[in-house]
Design a protein around this motif. Sequence first.
Motif, mmCIF file in Angstrom:
data_model
loop_
_atom_site.group_PDB
_atom_site.id
_atom_site.type_symbol
_atom_site.label_atom_id
_atom_site.label_comp_id
_atom_site.label_asym_id
_atom_site.label_seq_id
_atom_site.Cartn_x
_atom_site.Cartn_y
_atom_site.Cartn_z
ATOM 1 N N HIS A 166 -36.600 8.939 8.026
ATOM 2 C CA HIS A 166 -36.756 9.582 9.333
ATOM 3 C C HIS A 166 -35.397 9.972 9.911
ATOM 4 C CE1 HIS A 166 -38.035 10.614 13.243
ATOM 5 N NE2 HIS A 166 -37.971 9.421 13.828
ATOM 6 N N THR A 200 -40.593 8.578 17.061
ATOM 7 C CA THR A 200 -40.321 7.492 16.111
ATOM 8 C C THR A 200 -41.461 6.486 16.087
ATOM 9 O OG1 THR A 200 -37.921 7.737 16.388
ATOM 10 C CG2 THR A 200 -38.713 5.608 15.570
ATOM 11 N N TYR A 227 -34.578 4.585 8.817
ATOM 12 C CA TYR A 227 -34.360 5.302 10.071
ATOM 13 C C TYR A 227 -32.888 5.654 10.259
ATOM 14 C CZ TYR A 227 -33.851 6.096 15.099
ATOM 15 O OH TYR A 227 -33.537 6.624 16.323
#
Length: 380
Positions: A86, A110, A127
Amino acid sequence: MAPSLAGVSCLVTGAGGFLGQRVVELLLAEEEALAEIRLMDLAFSPKLLKTCDEYCGKTKLQLLKGDIQDAEFLMRACHGLSLVIHTAAIIDTLGTVPTEKLMGVNVRGTQLLLDACIENSVKYYVYTSSLEVLGPNSRGDPVINGSEDLVYESTNHFPYAQSKSMAEKCVLQANGQKLNNGASLVTCALRCMYIFGEESQFLSVLLDGAINNGDVFQRYSRKEAAVNPSYVGNVAWAHIQAAKAMKDPERVARIAGRFYYISDDTPHMSYSDLNFELGRGLGFGVESKMRLPLPLMYVLAFVLEMLSLLLSPFMRYVPPTNRHLINLQNTPFTFSYKNAQKDFDYKPRYSWEDAKQITTKWLASQVPLRKEFLKHHKKR
């Protein structure tokens, strides 16, 4: 046997962005092919579309155009996956983006992606976080070669920094949550330094400023305010190495639910001196000193911030600078990647000399284009 992503189905969010594109390129270059890479963003560059069109390997590629805040879209995008990287986010150090939008994309997006992973039993989640989660704080307390164990009083309330801090917290707290298939979610966050490299929009803006200033970069940072910028290819490589380690039974317990600082071997220097190092081979210089004393810059920024506040009931005024940005540019703030090296074998894939050469070559291709554009823009 070294951990591998062979056969993995992966989603890269922000795949059309500066970092996301490099993550995709390195995933495609893996010796053992992934089963599938889904590229998600609101838009894709011509270069990335060409890369996808010309790709002839074993990995299936799928372009997914959609919004990170669209829960139903995310549910579909995550179906049948085992890994999410991500990178998607709004980066805003000036305060140009409304806070509601910033929080919507960076925090709510998120969390929605985490929810989609849990619903679809996507086991691994990497992330892209930011150094601004930590600071520098409003006092400008310096850090030299900091580590993940550093105790540092963070007083940064700037919206972008807050949004990344909140999003990182969501990611790390989600580690260990039960998935629909009974397995547990594995997450980690990579706190990246300032990222430079070819095709950087920030470098393009700075290049325009230097051209308008007689091929001289303005000095926004004190020479002694050393930071450790990192090359985009190395930051992308760290994401892939973290993902590989998550699949390794011996390493996954070490990185699960943790954050890591990601830097490389770029020499520690100020932001302004980095611009000079990248442009000096093209004949660009850098101002020897800042145009205003630092205390006066803080006062001016404060006045502009107050003006923005006073005008807010009538109009939206975004100052050209702010105290947060001045602090960011003028605080010595460097971090080590030793823990990332120890826990998931991250080490820079590109040397400083290679990174500088690649970036300078790209800048060289941009200079005539930018000069021509700026010349016509002035005529208008």
